[in-house]
Design an enzyme around this catalytic site. Structure first.
Site, PDB file in Angstrom:
ATOM      1  N   VAL A   1     -17.986   4.321  -3.969  1.00  0.00           N
ATOM      2  CA  VAL A   1     -18.354   3.049  -4.037  1.00  0.00           C
ATOM      3  C   VAL A   1     -19.827   3.146  -3.233  1.00  0.00           C
ATOM      4  O   VAL A   1     -21.028   2.420  -3.635  1.00  0.00           O
ATOM      5  CB  VAL A   1     -17.701   2.164  -2.908  1.00  0.00           C
TER       6      VAL A   1
ATOM      7  N   GLY B   1     -21.504   6.906   3.844  1.00  0.00           N
ATOM      8  CA  GLY B   1     -20.586   7.506   2.804  1.00  0.00           C
ATOM      9  C   GLY B   1     -21.084   7.029   1.380  1.00  0.00           C
ATOM     10  O   GLY B   1     -21.076   5.716   0.854  1.00  0.00           O
ATOM     11  N   VAL B   2     -21.445   7.737   0.733  1.00  0.00           N
ATOM     12  CA  VAL B   2     -22.293   7.538  -0.530  1.00  0.00           C
ATOM     13  C   VAL B   2     -21.343   8.193  -1.624  1.00  0.00           C
ATOM     14  O   VAL B   2     -21.908   8.888  -2.644  1.00  0.00           O
ATOM     15  CB  VAL B   2     -23.670   8.095  -0.715  1.00  0.00           C
ATOM     16  N   GLY B   3     -19.993   7.853  -1.639  1.00  0.00           N
ATOM     17  CA  GLY B   3     -19.159   8.552  -2.673  1.00  0.00           C
ATOM     18  C   GLY B   3     -18.857   7.404  -3.759  1.00  0.00           C
ATOM     19  O   GLY B   3     -19.772   6.777  -4.261  1.00  0.00           O
TER      20      GLY B   3
ATOM     21  N   LYS C   1       0.765  -1.215  -0.111  1.00  0.00           N
ATOM     22  CA  LYS C   1      -0.026  -0.069  -0.090  1.00  0.00           C
ATOM     23  C   LYS C   1       0.839   1.381  -0.047  1.00  0.00           C
ATOM     24  O   LYS C   1       1.897   1.263   0.587  1.00  0.00           O
ATOM     25  CB  LYS C   1      -1.017  -0.027   1.309  1.00  0.00           C
TER      26      LYS C   1
END
Length: 377
Positions: free
Chosen positions: A187, A183-185, A82
């Site tokens: 994904v 969280g509606v970004g 990462k």
């Protein structure tokens, strides 16, 4: 007293950490390489402001370890890695390109030892630019930005939700089921659409209230304020933003039957898996359910570009989770422990098969669930 860069590195069991300071923007670059048992360490690049460089390094280490288990859970030939870009604030234009140029130069110096993709805070356009600096960017070799992994991740999460609901209710039918997406970004938004099309009732929450309202309106759902998420009754809680939202402070407040979302490191501590289980809530291990984006990009790198085949492979995440849930019940353990056992088995077989490969040093693995695991790419 908080952790330092030195103490974090001393306490880590991974292969190593590559660090670079980008003076032009005041940013830090961390590439954490956790394990190469199954193949080249690969994982997304996160760009974020942190309280300190040590916080960014800690995140990189946890994310890299999560990628080790994610690749193992999917049975794909990659290792855990990462990168985290610790920035002092928003970056755009030439300063942003300069930072990604430095990242690419560091990756070139590693000579292919780490493969990168999109993660929180970075975009397909960032990867398109990065690919002009280094050849080690994940995805198909095409002109233009690589595909967005978000919809692939959303597809895997959707299938994971269906598997969890089937395990609890005997049927994967989501009609009438309420799913709270935190969280509606990148994904959460495509996930909301998939849930709408299945007849589920979408409850949207986001720190961007306007975005939550827009998604709720599009999907015929409702919204809930960020501070009210843990006290809102729903069938499925889908954490799809920041990690560590499932913790000792929130578990007692949760009013859901299933936790199944795309966020990385959803559990703040390993023991939180047992706390969730004690409450009778079914938890879908994050590094399994959110693996759709990583899976799709790994398959693309292997030459599989047919969208129907990619989607079918990502949908298999639901079957994987169904098996994990059954094993957890049979053994009387949490799904996290069951997933961990499976991943360790894959790593053990991979380690045996690759033990003669020159230069294949590896991180260590055990069964004590020392850390949470995470990511969508």
């Amino acid at each position: 007293m908080g952790d330092t860069l030195e103490s974090l590195i001393e306490g880590w069991d991974g292969l190593g950490v590559v660090t670079s300071r980008h003076r032009e923007t005041g940013s830090w670059i961390f590439i954490a390489l956790h394990n190469d048992t199954l193949g080249r360490p690969s994982g997304g690049c996160r760009l974020k402001s942190y309280p300190s460089p040590a916080d960014g390094l800690r995140d990189a280490m946890r994310l890299a370890e999560g990628m080790t288990y994610k690749w193992a859970a999917m049975g794909l030939g990659y290792g855990g890695g990462k990168s985290v870009l610790v920035v002092p604030g928003p970056l755009a234009g030439e300063p942003r390109r300069s930072l990604f140029t430095r990242l690419g130069q560091v990756m070139n110096a590693l000579n292919g030892a780490y493969g990168v993709g999109v993660d929180m805070g970075t975009t397909p356009q960032d990867m398109e630019f990065l690919a002009t600096v280094t050849p080690h960017v994940a995805g198909p070799r095409v002109v233009g930005p690589p595909p967005d992994p978000g919809p692939f991740t959303a597809t895997g999460v959707y299938e994971g939700i269906r598997a969890a609901v089937a395990h609890r209710d005997g049927s994967p039918d989501l009609k009438g089921k309420s799913v709270l997406i935190q969280g509606v970004g990148d994904v959460g938004h495509p996930l909301a659409r998939l849930l709408r099309d299945s007849g589920a009732r979408v409850i949207a929450s986001d720190i961007d209230r306007a975005r939550a309202s827009a998604v709720a309106e599009e999907c015929g759902g409702t919204t809930v304020a960020p501070g009210e998420v843990y006290d809102t009754e729903c069938d499925v809680y889908a954490p799809s933003a920041i990690g560590a939202t499932v913790n000792e402070r929130t578990i007692g407040r949760l009013r859901c039957r299933v936790i199944a979302g795309s966020a990385n490191n959803q559990l703040e501590k390993p023991d939180d898996a047992d706390r969730v289980r004690e409450r009778g809530i079914l938890y879908a291990p994050d590094y399994v359910i959110n693996g759709g984006g990583a899976m799709a990009f790994g398959l693309m790198e292997q030459g599989i570009l047919d969208m129907d085949e990619l989607t079918a492979r990502v949908r298999s995440i639901g079957g994987t989770l169904a098996g994990i849930f059954r094993e957890a019940d049979a053994r009387g353990i949490s799904p996290v422990d069951a997933a961990h056992r499976r991943a360790l088995g894959v790593l053990a077989r991979g380690g045996s098969a690759n033990s003669g490969r020159p230069g294949a040093s590896r991180g260590h693995f055990d069964n004590d669930r020392r850390r949470g695991h995470e990511d969508h790419a």
